[in-house]
Design a protein around this motif. Structure first.
Motif, mmCIF file in Angstrom:
data_model
loop_
_atom_site.group_PDB
_atom_site.id
_atom_site.type_symbol
_atom_site.label_atom_id
_atom_site.label_comp_id
_atom_site.label_asym_id
_atom_site.label_seq_id
_atom_site.Cartn_x
_atom_site.Cartn_y
_atom_site.Cartn_z
ATOM 1 N N ALA A 45 0.710 -1.266 -0.196
ATOM 2 C CA ALA A 45 -0.098 0.040 -0.074
ATOM 3 C C ALA A 45 0.850 1.282 0.013
ATOM 4 C CB ALA A 45 -1.094 0.016 1.043
ATOM 5 N N GLY A 46 0.598 2.364 -0.928
ATOM 6 C CA GLY A 46 1.288 3.505 -0.588
ATOM 7 C C GLY A 46 0.780 4.402 -1.985
ATOM 8 N N GLY A 47 1.757 5.198 -2.374
ATOM 9 C CA GLY A 47 1.712 6.149 -3.409
ATOM 10 C C GLY A 47 2.015 5.331 -4.708
ATOM 11 N N PRO A 48 2.219 6.348 -5.804
ATOM 12 C CA PRO A 48 2.496 5.686 -7.111
ATOM 13 C C PRO A 48 3.730 4.969 -7.053
ATOM 14 C CG PRO A 48 1.907 7.877 -7.292
ATOM 15 C CD PRO A 48 1.902 7.729 -5.929
ATOM 16 N N GLU A 49 4.858 5.238 -6.131
ATOM 17 C CA GLU A 49 6.126 4.580 -6.208
ATOM 18 C C GLU A 49 5.940 3.248 -6.102
ATOM 19 O OE1 GLU A 49 5.216 5.838 -2.117
ATOM 20 O OE2 GLU A 49 4.922 6.627 -4.008
ATOM 21 N N VAL A 50 4.730 2.548 -5.373
ATOM 22 C CA VAL A 50 4.755 1.339 -4.863
ATOM 23 C C VAL A 50 4.387 0.454 -6.125
ATOM 24 C CG1 VAL A 50 4.162 1.744 -2.491
ATOM 25 C CG2 VAL A 50 2.366 1.215 -4.060
ATOM 26 N N LEU A 51 4.146 1.065 -7.144
ATOM 27 C CA LEU A 51 3.919 0.297 -8.467
ATOM 28 C C LEU A 51 5.270 -0.006 -9.223
ATOM 29 C CD1 LEU A 51 0.742 1.886 -10.015
ATOM 30 C CD2 LEU A 51 0.703 -0.120 -8.834
ATOM 31 N N LEU A 98 -8.235 2.609 -16.256
ATOM 32 C CA LEU A 98 -7.675 3.286 -15.009
ATOM 33 C C LEU A 98 -8.846 3.545 -14.306
ATOM 34 C CD1 LEU A 98 -4.581 4.953 -16.250
ATOM 35 C CD2 LEU A 98 -4.715 2.905 -15.281
ATOM 36 N N ASN A 99 -9.134 3.264 -13.047
ATOM 37 C CA ASN A 99 -9.970 3.621 -12.260
ATOM 38 C C ASN A 99 -9.773 4.080 -10.799
ATOM 39 O OD1 ASN A 99 -12.774 2.662 -13.933
ATOM 40 N ND2 ASN A 99 -11.069 0.882 -14.033
ATOM 41 N N ARG A 100 -10.811 4.888 -10.286
ATOM 42 C CA ARG A 100 -10.522 5.260 -8.821
ATOM 43 C C ARG A 100 -10.382 3.999 -7.991
ATOM 44 N NH1 ARG A 100 -10.766 9.776 -5.746
ATOM 45 N NH2 ARG A 100 -11.819 9.544 -3.625
ATOM 46 N N SER A 101 -11.041 3.144 -8.236
ATOM 47 C CA SER A 101 -10.943 1.892 -7.421
ATOM 48 C C SER A 101 -9.485 1.496 -7.165
ATOM 49 C CB SER A 101 -11.888 0.882 -8.104
ATOM 50 O OG SER A 101 -11.524 -0.446 -7.635
ATOM 51 N N GLU A 102 -8.899 1.460 -8.218
ATOM 52 C CA GLU A 102 -7.240 0.978 -8.082
ATOM 53 C C GLU A 102 -6.810 1.930 -7.458
ATOM 54 O OE1 GLU A 102 -8.843 -0.812 -12.291
ATOM 55 O OE2 GLU A 102 -8.089 1.354 -12.113
ATOM 56 N N LEU A 103 -6.747 2.957 -7.670
ATOM 57 C CA LEU A 103 -6.049 4.039 -6.729
ATOM 58 C C LEU A 103 -6.455 3.871 -5.207
ATOM 59 C CD1 LEU A 103 -4.997 7.863 -6.985
ATOM 60 C CD2 LEU A 103 -7.106 7.286 -5.510
ATOM 61 N N ARG A 104 -7.608 3.660 -4.948
ATOM 62 C CA ARG A 104 -7.974 3.222 -3.505
ATOM 63 C C ARG A 104 -7.298 2.022 -3.125
ATOM 64 N NH1 ARG A 104 -9.838 6.897 -0.295
ATOM 65 N NH2 ARG A 104 -11.286 5.406 0.706
ATOM 66 N N THR A 105 -7.477 1.017 -3.960
ATOM 67 C CA THR A 105 -6.691 -0.331 -3.434
ATOM 68 C C THR A 105 -5.295 -0.129 -3.304
ATOM 69 O OG1 THR A 105 -8.447 -1.587 -4.683
ATOM 70 C CG2 THR A 105 -6.310 -2.814 -4.185
ATOM 71 N N ARG A 106 -4.690 0.673 -4.284
ATOM 72 C CA ARG A 106 -3.098 0.926 -4.035
ATOM 73 C C ARG A 106 -2.642 1.681 -2.765
ATOM 74 N NH1 ARG A 106 -0.722 5.516 -4.890
ATOM 75 N NH2 ARG A 106 -2.273 6.302 -6.517
ATOM 76 N N GLN A 107 -3.734 2.439 -2.437
ATOM 77 C CA GLN A 107 -3.421 3.329 -1.107
ATOM 78 C C GLN A 107 -3.882 2.521 0.164
ATOM 79 O OE1 GLN A 107 -6.447 6.598 -1.919
ATOM 80 N NE2 GLN A 107 -4.516 7.856 -2.718
ATOM 81 N N GLY A 108 -4.257 1.371 0.039
ATOM 82 C CA GLY A 108 -4.400 0.265 1.215
ATOM 83 C C GLY A 108 -6.051 0.447 1.807
ATOM 84 N N HIS A 109 -6.835 1.092 0.693
ATOM 85 C CA HIS A 109 -8.314 1.164 1.542
ATOM 86 C C HIS A 109 -9.096 -0.027 0.974
ATOM 87 C CE1 HIS A 109 -7.545 5.006 2.567
ATOM 88 N NE2 HIS A 109 -6.995 5.456 1.436
ATOM 89 N N SER A 110 -8.425 -1.328 0.372
ATOM 90 C CA SER A 110 -9.218 -2.382 0.102
ATOM 91 C C SER A 110 -8.598 -3.461 1.252
ATOM 92 C CB SER A 110 -8.889 -2.767 -1.133
ATOM 93 O OG SER A 110 -9.484 -1.822 -1.856
ATOM 94 N N THR A 160 -4.614 -8.805 -0.779
ATOM 95 C CA THR A 160 -3.159 -8.975 -0.240
ATOM 96 C C THR A 160 -1.912 -8.541 -1.366
ATOM 97 O OG1 THR A 160 -3.380 -11.260 -1.268
ATOM 98 C CG2 THR A 160 -3.935 -10.959 1.159
ATOM 99 N N PHE A 161 -0.864 -8.001 -0.878
ATOM 100 C CA PHE A 161 -0.120 -7.648 -1.897
ATOM 101 C C PHE A 161 1.250 -8.716 -1.697
ATOM 102 C CE2 PHE A 161 -1.999 -3.731 -0.204
ATOM 103 C CZ PHE A 161 -2.434 -3.167 -1.531
ATOM 104 N N PRO A 162 1.923 -8.709 -2.795
ATOM 105 C CA PRO A 162 1.953 -8.077 -4.056
ATOM 106 C C PRO A 162 0.574 -8.277 -5.053
ATOM 107 C CG PRO A 162 3.758 -9.790 -4.168
ATOM 108 C CD PRO A 162 2.973 -9.746 -2.849
ATOM 109 N N ARG A 163 0.056 -7.552 -5.794
ATOM 110 C CA ARG A 163 -1.043 -7.678 -6.526
ATOM 111 C C ARG A 163 -0.925 -6.888 -7.957
ATOM 112 N NH1 ARG A 163 -3.735 -11.526 -6.532
ATOM 113 N NH2 ARG A 163 -4.406 -11.298 -4.706
ATOM 114 N N VAL A 164 -1.352 -7.659 -9.004
ATOM 115 C CA VAL A 164 -1.383 -7.091 -10.219
ATOM 116 C C VAL A 164 -2.926 -6.113 -10.081
ATOM 117 C CG1 VAL A 164 -1.703 -7.056 -12.670
ATOM 118 C CG2 VAL A 164 -0.011 -8.396 -11.502
#
Length: 141
Positions: free
Chosen positions: A14-20, A44-56, A60-64
Motif C-alpha cells: 500500500a502507498g503512493g504511485p512509487e509502490v507500482l 484506469l479507475n479510482r478503485s485501483e487508486l484506492r486499493t493501491r493506497q491500502g483502502h481495500s 493482499t500484496f503483491p497484486r497486479v
C-alpha cells in the motif's frame, strides 16, 4: 502461445504511485473455468487508486491491479469464447482477489468474459466496460 513470461505492473504494498513496479512474471497457467486473455489495454479507475493506497482491506500484496481490461483470448476453457475472440472483462474481484488487467496477460474467470465485435481502437475500448456498467446500474436503479 509460446511465451512463458510477461510484463506486469505490480503493486508491491500500500502507498503512493512509487509502490507500482514493472516486473517480469510467469504467464498464468490456464485452469478449468478460467481463460487466458492477451491484454491489449486496461482502464484506469479510482478503485485501483484506492486499493493501491491500502483502502481495500481484503487485498493482499503483491497484486497486479486492474478491474477492467480488453483483449484477445489466448487460451480458452470455454467453447462459447474460443481462442482469438475479442473480449472485455470488468470487476468480479479482478485486481483484488486475483490479479487483474495491468499485465500483458490476465487469467480471468470465464463468467467475466464478454465477447465483443468492434472497430474501436484498444485504448478507447478499454475505457468503456466500467463506464458502461456504471451507467447501466444508474438506469436500472
Amino acid at each position: 502461445m509460446t511465451r512463458t513470461t510477461m510484463r506486469a505492473a505490480v503493486c508491491v504494498r500500500a502507498g503512493g504511485p512509487e509502490v507500482l513496479e514493472v516486473r517480469e512474471l510467469p504467464v498464468p497457467a490456464v485452469r478449468e473455468g478460467w481463460s487466458l486473455v492477451r491484454v491489449k489495454a486496461a482502464g484506469l479507475n479510482r478503485s485501483e487508486l484506492r486499493t493501491r493506497q491500502g483502502h481495500s482491506p481484503n487485498v493482499t500484496f503483491p497484486r497486479v491491479l486492474g478491474i477492467e481490461c480488453v483483449g484477445i483470448v489466448a487460451a480458452s476453457t470455454d467453447p462459447e469464447v474460443p481462442e482469438g475472440t475479442t473480449v472485455a472483462a470488468v470487476m468480479g474481484e479482478m485486481g483484488r482477489e486475483f490479479d487483474g488487467g495491468y499485465a500483458e496477460y490476465a487469467l480471468l474467470p470465464n463468467s467475466l468474459l464478454m465477447p465483443i465485435t468492434t472497430t474501436l481502437p484498444w485504448d478507447v475500448l478499454a475505457a468503456l466496460p466500467e463506464t458502461y456498467l456504471t451507467a447501466q446500474g444508474a438506469l436500472e436503479a
